[in-house]
Design a protein around this motif. Structure first.
Motif, PDB file in Angstrom:
ATOM      1  N   ASP A 166       0.564  -1.137  -0.075  1.00  0.00           N
ATOM      2  CA  ASP A 166      -0.021   0.031   0.203  1.00  0.00           C
ATOM      3  C   ASP A 166       0.885   1.474   0.170  1.00  0.00           C
ATOM      4  O   ASP A 166       1.789   1.456   1.006  1.00  0.00           O
ATOM      5  CB  ASP A 166      -0.891   0.023   1.330  1.00  0.00           C
ATOM      6  CG  ASP A 166      -2.019   1.290   1.378  1.00  0.00           C
ATOM      7  OD1 ASP A 166      -1.896   2.296   0.606  1.00  0.00           O
ATOM      8  OD2 ASP A 166      -2.777   1.085   2.146  1.00  0.00           O
ATOM      9  N   ASN A 168       0.480   4.370   0.485  1.00  0.00           N
ATOM     10  CA  ASN A 168       0.132   5.248   1.785  1.00  0.00           C
ATOM     11  C   ASN A 168       0.908   6.385   1.906  1.00  0.00           C
ATOM     12  O   ASN A 168       1.585   6.709   2.502  1.00  0.00           O
ATOM     13  CB  ASN A 168       0.437   4.276   3.029  1.00  0.00           C
ATOM     14  CG  ASN A 168      -0.726   4.313   4.036  1.00  0.00           C
ATOM     15  OD1 ASN A 168      -1.457   5.290   4.209  1.00  0.00           O
ATOM     16  ND2 ASN A 168      -1.062   3.207   4.667  1.00  0.00           N
ATOM     17  N   LYS A 226      -8.479   2.401  -4.888  1.00  0.00           N
ATOM     18  CA  LYS A 226      -9.350   3.003  -4.042  1.00  0.00           C
ATOM     19  C   LYS A 226      -9.737   4.405  -4.782  1.00  0.00           C
ATOM     20  O   LYS A 226      -9.040   5.266  -5.056  1.00  0.00           O
ATOM     21  CB  LYS A 226      -8.901   3.411  -2.570  1.00  0.00           C
ATOM     22  CG  LYS A 226      -8.664   2.058  -1.783  1.00  0.00           C
ATOM     23  CD  LYS A 226      -7.893   2.388  -0.550  1.00  0.00           C
ATOM     24  CE  LYS A 226      -6.363   1.972  -0.860  1.00  0.00           C
ATOM     25  NZ  LYS A 226      -5.425   2.276   0.342  1.00  0.00           N
ATOM     26  N   GLY A 257      -8.172   3.239   5.276  1.00  0.00           N
ATOM     27  CA  GLY A 257      -7.492   2.648   4.372  1.00  0.00           C
ATOM     28  C   GLY A 257      -6.601   1.309   4.925  1.00  0.00           C
ATOM     29  O   GLY A 257      -6.650   0.187   4.195  1.00  0.00           O
TER      30      GLY A 257
END
Length: 320
Positions: A166, A168, A226, A257
């Motif tokens: 991820d 992020n 997403k 998330g």
């Protein structure tokens, strides 16, 4: 030593969350918890019934003791966690609002999490693991953590361990160019990629749909995007699936998330397909954002299943 189905590596910090609805500059009371993307995923997967090991470093201080105590209480294996006598544990302070911008204040520069010995991590850190979960935050912290992340990716490939990643993106850790340089190449080393559409565009310089096609062509087995409308789309060799977010009252949106990642990965580990994994990810995220702090609302497996049934089928929401 415990056998871990999942291994995560990253920064865990002491979290201090201001009383809900009060701006950080005006807050006088705070709730203590733990923050850090990989720690959140570790807690989420542990509550969902998976054996999880967290890799990382904290300082030899009360904040570090609190972080380890909380992770241990959640059943997370800390056999490879390290306590650093030289550097402090990072601290994150933030406020909590359902419908306005949240202020986040990091005290992480030079923390124990930013350091790693040259010979770490060793091969034993992935013993028994089926899945290694990483985020882009960790390699952005320092050259030490960038090297350690690369080493874990190499070990995962050698041992046939599935890698989930991820990005992020946290812009306070670096500008777009730095994120593209450090994290961009890591996208293609994942088997499961969970990324926001804007993150894909920032890290690849391509439109999200084009980036997904490129990553799939480069061998990333599952790409989960997403989307800006809060839906999520999973793309694999078998097809594409989309799941809108469940409509729930938001108390604190931070941690959604990571919660989604825990839900999606749990379903994947249990052999369920992308459509069900998206639904479970959306359910875990929906439950998490109804509580303050990143991890407080993360559900057990039975709580997830009951909530998902209620969301989809309109079942009983009161557990009597």
């Amino acid at each position: 030593m415990a056998v871990a189905e999942v291994v995560t590596y990253g920064e865990c910090m002491l979290l201090m969350v201001a009383e809900p609805g009060v701006p950080l500059a005006r807050a006088r009371s705070f709730r203590r918890s733990v923050a850090g993307a990989e720690g959140n995923v570790a807690i989420g997967l542990s509550r969902l019934g998976h054996a999880v090991r967290w890799l990382g470093r904290v300082g030899a201080d009360p904040a570090g003791e609190a972080v380890l105590t909380d992770l241990r209480a959640e059943g997370v294996d800390l056999s490879h966690a390290q306590i650093d006598e030289r550097y402090p544990t990072g601290v994150l302070i933030r406020d909590s609002h359902p419908a306005r911008a949240i202020d986040v204040q990091y005290h992480r520069a030079g923390s124990a999490a930013c350091h790693a010995p040259g010979d770490w991590p060793g091969p034993g850190t992935l013993d028994g693991a089926r899945l290694l979960h990483l985020t882009g935050i960790t390699p952005m912290l320092s050259e030490d953590t960038r090297r350690a992340t690369g080493r874990l990716l190499e070990l995962a490939r050698e041992r046939g361990v599935t890698v989930s990643f991820d990005p992020n993106v946290r812009r306070k850790l670096g500008d777009a160019g730095r994120w593209r340089e450090v994290v961009g190449p890591l996208l293609r080393r994942a088997d499961i990629l969970l990324a926001g559409a804007e993150e894909l565009e920032l890290l690849t310089g391509r439109r999200a749909a084009e980036a997904v096609a490129d990553l799939r062509a480069d061998g990333v087995g599952t790409v989960v995007v997403k989307n800006p409308d809060r839906s999520a789309t999973a793309v694999t060799a078998e097809g594409s699936w989309n799941r809108p977010a469940f409509d729930v009252p938001v108390v604190d949106p931070v941690g959604a998330g990571d919660a989604f990642a825990a839900g999606f990965l749990s379903a994947t580990l249990r052999g369920l397909g992308p459509e069900r994994a998206l639904a479970e990810g959306a359910t875990v995220a929906a439950l998490t954002i109804q509580s303050v702090t990143d991890a407080e609302g993360l559900p057990s497996a039975s709580q997830r299943d009951r909530a998902l049934a209620a969301f989809i089928d309109g079942g009983e929401t009161v557990h009597r």
